[in-house]
Design a protein around this motif. Structure first.
Motif, PDB file in Angstrom:
ATOM      1  N   SER A 230       0.587  -1.207   0.072  1.00 40.13           N
ATOM      2  CA  SER A 230      -0.212   0.138  -0.082  1.00 40.13           C
ATOM      3  C   SER A 230       0.940   1.158   0.064  1.00 40.13           C
ATOM      4  CB  SER A 230      -0.816   0.044   1.313  1.00 40.13           C
ATOM      5  OG  SER A 230      -0.302   0.223   2.253  1.00 40.13           O
ATOM      6  N   SER A 231       2.289   1.061  -0.115  1.00 40.71           N
ATOM      7  CA  SER A 231       3.203   2.289   0.165  1.00 40.71           C
ATOM      8  C   SER A 231       3.462   2.594  -1.455  1.00 40.71           C
ATOM      9  CB  SER A 231       4.355   1.964   0.883  1.00 40.71           C
ATOM     10  OG  SER A 231       5.361   3.101   0.857  1.00 40.71           O
ATOM     11  N   ILE A 232       3.671   4.039  -1.757  1.00 40.49           N
ATOM     12  CA  ILE A 232       3.689   4.225  -2.925  1.00 40.49           C
ATOM     13  C   ILE A 232       5.516   4.051  -3.366  1.00 40.49           C
ATOM     14  CG2 ILE A 232       4.579   6.719  -2.196  1.00 40.49           C
ATOM     15  CD1 ILE A 232       2.834   6.007  -5.510  1.00 40.49           C
ATOM     16  N   THR A 233       6.349   3.881  -2.446  1.00 41.86           N
ATOM     17  CA  THR A 233       7.569   3.611  -2.518  1.00 41.86           C
ATOM     18  C   THR A 233       7.954   1.970  -2.563  1.00 41.86           C
ATOM     19  OG1 THR A 233       7.953   3.123  -0.289  1.00 41.86           O
ATOM     20  CG2 THR A 233       8.519   5.170  -0.942  1.00 41.86           C
ATOM     21  N   ARG A 234       6.994   1.352  -2.656  1.00 37.45           N
ATOM     22  CA  ARG A 234       7.196  -0.099  -3.183  1.00 37.45           C
ATOM     23  C   ARG A 234       6.857  -0.397  -4.565  1.00 37.45           C
ATOM     24  NH1 ARG A 234       9.078  -3.858   0.690  1.00 37.45           N
ATOM     25  NH2 ARG A 234       7.868  -5.262  -0.619  1.00 37.45           N
ATOM     26  N   GLN A 235       6.598   0.364  -5.178  1.00 37.97           N
ATOM     27  CA  GLN A 235       6.288   0.378  -6.622  1.00 37.97           C
ATOM     28  C   GLN A 235       7.502   0.540  -7.485  1.00 37.97           C
ATOM     29  OE1 GLN A 235       2.838   2.796  -7.869  1.00 37.97           O
ATOM     30  NE2 GLN A 235       1.566   2.120  -6.405  1.00 37.97           N
ATOM     31  N   VAL A 236       7.805  -0.103  -8.523  1.00 38.24           N
ATOM     32  CA  VAL A 236       8.919   0.165  -9.280  1.00 38.24           C
ATOM     33  C   VAL A 236       8.315   0.508 -10.840  1.00 38.24           C
ATOM     34  CG1 VAL A 236      10.833  -1.018 -10.194  1.00 38.24           C
ATOM     35  CG2 VAL A 236      10.046  -1.372  -8.218  1.00 38.24           C
ATOM     36  N   ASN A 237       9.049   1.253 -11.397  1.00 39.74           N
ATOM     37  CA  ASN A 237       8.720   1.758 -12.735  1.00 39.74           C
ATOM     38  C   ASN A 237       9.361   0.729 -13.634  1.00 39.74           C
ATOM     39  OD1 ASN A 237       7.411   4.097 -12.261  1.00 39.74           O
ATOM     40  ND2 ASN A 237       9.262   5.276 -12.447  1.00 39.74           N
ATOM     41  N   ARG A 238       8.549  -0.070 -14.301  1.00 40.83           N
ATOM     42  CA  ARG A 238       8.748  -1.245 -15.306  1.00 40.83           C
ATOM     43  C   ARG A 238       8.524  -0.859 -16.612  1.00 40.83           C
ATOM     44  NH1 ARG A 238      10.878  -5.654 -13.217  1.00 40.83           N
ATOM     45  NH2 ARG A 238      10.768  -5.924 -10.766  1.00 40.83           N
ATOM     46  N   CYS A 239       8.963  -1.623 -17.534  1.00 38.68           N
ATOM     47  CA  CYS A 239       8.700  -1.554 -19.076  1.00 38.68           C
ATOM     48  C   CYS A 239       7.324  -2.097 -19.025  1.00 38.68           C
ATOM     49  CB  CYS A 239       9.703  -1.692 -19.783  1.00 38.68           C
ATOM     50  SG  CYS A 239       9.091  -1.982 -21.556  1.00 38.68           S
ATOM     51  N   PHE A 240       6.207  -1.715 -19.583  1.00 40.09           N
ATOM     52  CA  PHE A 240       4.853  -2.474 -19.844  1.00 40.09           C
ATOM     53  C   PHE A 240       5.067  -3.629 -20.772  1.00 40.09           C
ATOM     54  CE2 PHE A 240       4.306   0.695 -22.816  1.00 40.09           C
ATOM     55  CZ  PHE A 240       3.380   0.306 -23.836  1.00 40.09           C
ATOM     56  N   ILE A 241       6.049  -3.559 -21.591  1.00 45.00           N
ATOM     57  CA  ILE A 241       6.256  -4.644 -22.923  1.00 45.00           C
ATOM     58  C   ILE A 241       7.076  -5.724 -22.395  1.00 45.00           C
ATOM     59  CG2 ILE A 241       7.164  -5.014 -25.081  1.00 45.00           C
ATOM     60  CD1 ILE A 241       6.330  -2.111 -25.512  1.00 45.00           C
ATOM     61  N   SER A 242       8.333  -5.615 -21.925  1.00 47.81           N
ATOM     62  CA  SER A 242       9.177  -6.404 -21.361  1.00 47.81           C
ATOM     63  C   SER A 242       9.295  -6.749 -19.825  1.00 47.81           C
ATOM     64  CB  SER A 242      10.659  -6.018 -21.992  1.00 47.81           C
ATOM     65  OG  SER A 242      11.211  -4.639 -21.299  1.00 47.81           O
ATOM     66  N   GLY A 243       8.969  -5.855 -19.027  1.00 43.38           N
ATOM     67  CA  GLY A 243       9.103  -5.923 -17.689  1.00 43.38           C
ATOM     68  C   GLY A 243      10.206  -5.660 -17.007  1.00 43.38           C
ATOM     69  N   ARG A 244      11.178  -4.906 -17.940  1.00 45.34           N
ATOM     70  CA  ARG A 244      12.508  -4.434 -17.285  1.00 45.34           C
ATOM     71  C   ARG A 244      12.468  -3.293 -16.553  1.00 45.34           C
ATOM     72  NH1 ARG A 244      17.918  -4.681 -19.226  1.00 45.34           N
ATOM     73  NH2 ARG A 244      18.845  -2.683 -19.133  1.00 45.34           N
ATOM     74  N   PRO A 245      13.240  -3.425 -15.225  1.00 48.40           N
ATOM     75  CA  PRO A 245      13.109  -2.303 -14.446  1.00 48.40           C
ATOM     76  C   PRO A 245      14.117  -1.199 -14.452  1.00 48.40           C
ATOM     77  CG  PRO A 245      14.149  -4.097 -13.306  1.00 48.40           C
ATOM     78  CD  PRO A 245      13.743  -4.605 -14.773  1.00 48.40           C
ATOM     79  N   TRP A 246      15.052  -1.252 -15.232  1.00 53.55           N
ATOM     80  CA  TRP A 246      16.166  -0.250 -15.446  1.00 53.55           C
ATOM     81  C   TRP A 246      15.876   0.699 -16.627  1.00 53.55           C
ATOM     82  CZ3 TRP A 246      17.569  -5.386 -14.709  1.00 53.55           C
ATOM     83  CH2 TRP A 246      17.904  -5.713 -13.446  1.00 53.55           C
ATOM     84  N   TYR A 247      16.293   1.763 -16.708  1.00 49.74           N
ATOM     85  CA  TYR A 247      16.013   2.778 -17.756  1.00 49.74           C
ATOM     86  C   TYR A 247      14.715   2.749 -18.444  1.00 49.74           C
ATOM     87  CZ  TYR A 247      21.145   2.539 -17.448  1.00 49.74           C
ATOM     88  OH  TYR A 247      22.310   2.439 -16.684  1.00 49.74           O
ATOM     89  N   VAL A 248      13.747   3.055 -17.670  1.00 49.15           N
ATOM     90  CA  VAL A 248      12.308   3.161 -17.894  1.00 49.15           C
ATOM     91  C   VAL A 248      12.185   4.492 -18.384  1.00 49.15           C
ATOM     92  CG1 VAL A 248      10.000   2.709 -17.596  1.00 49.15           C
ATOM     93  CG2 VAL A 248      11.654   0.820 -17.057  1.00 49.15           C
ATOM     94  N   LEU A 249      11.785   5.161 -19.367  1.00 51.60           N
ATOM     95  CA  LEU A 249      11.167   6.361 -19.862  1.00 51.60           C
ATOM     96  C   LEU A 249       9.746   6.567 -19.208  1.00 51.60           C
ATOM     97  CD1 LEU A 249      12.237   6.335 -23.492  1.00 51.60           C
ATOM     98  CD2 LEU A 249      13.624   7.248 -21.436  1.00 51.60           C
ATOM     99  N   LYS A 250       9.711   7.895 -18.600  1.00 53.57           N
ATOM    100  CA  LYS A 250       8.595   8.174 -17.710  1.00 53.57           C
ATOM    101  C   LYS A 250       7.243   8.302 -18.591  1.00 53.57           C
ATOM    102  CE  LYS A 250      10.440   9.743 -13.161  1.00 53.57           C
ATOM    103  NZ  LYS A 250      10.687  10.804 -12.571  1.00 53.57           N
TER     104      LYS A 250
END
Length: 94
Positions: free
Chosen positions: A55-75
């Motif tokens: 339920s915390s906002i800090t637990r969310q990770v920006n991930r690519c919605f196509i590949s699921g990659r967590p690094w270098y995701v453009l906002k």
């Protein structure tokens, strides 16, 4: 296969956050209120701590919605740089 699992977990975390965001704000306001008795404050603090970690906002990770990659995701596009480069080279992006 693994990428799909990460995408599902990320979507689950975002859904739980949206579901409990208002509840968390209300409980936080009750704890900070000085006009309420201490027993009610302790009870609301206990209820707030019993919420899930997702339920915390800090637990969310920006991930690519196509590949699921967590690094270098453009906002802007929510795509990783590799997917963005592939899509732009094929002419799929405006």
């Amino acid at each position: 296969m693994r990428e799909q699992q990460w995408i599902l977990i990320d979507n689950y975390k975002r859904k739980i956050f949206v579901k409990t965001e208002i509840k968390k704000i209300i409980l936080k306001g009750v704890v900070k209120n000085s006009d309420i008795t201490n027993s009610l404050k302790y009870f609301t603090f206990y209820k707030k701590n019993k919420l899930t970690r997702f339920s915390s906002i800090t637990r969310q990770v920006n991930r690519c919605f196509i590949s699921g990659r967590p690094w270098y995701v453009l906002k802007i596009s929510r795509m990783s740089r590799f997917q963005f480069r592939n899509e732009s080279s094929f002419g799929n992006l405006p």
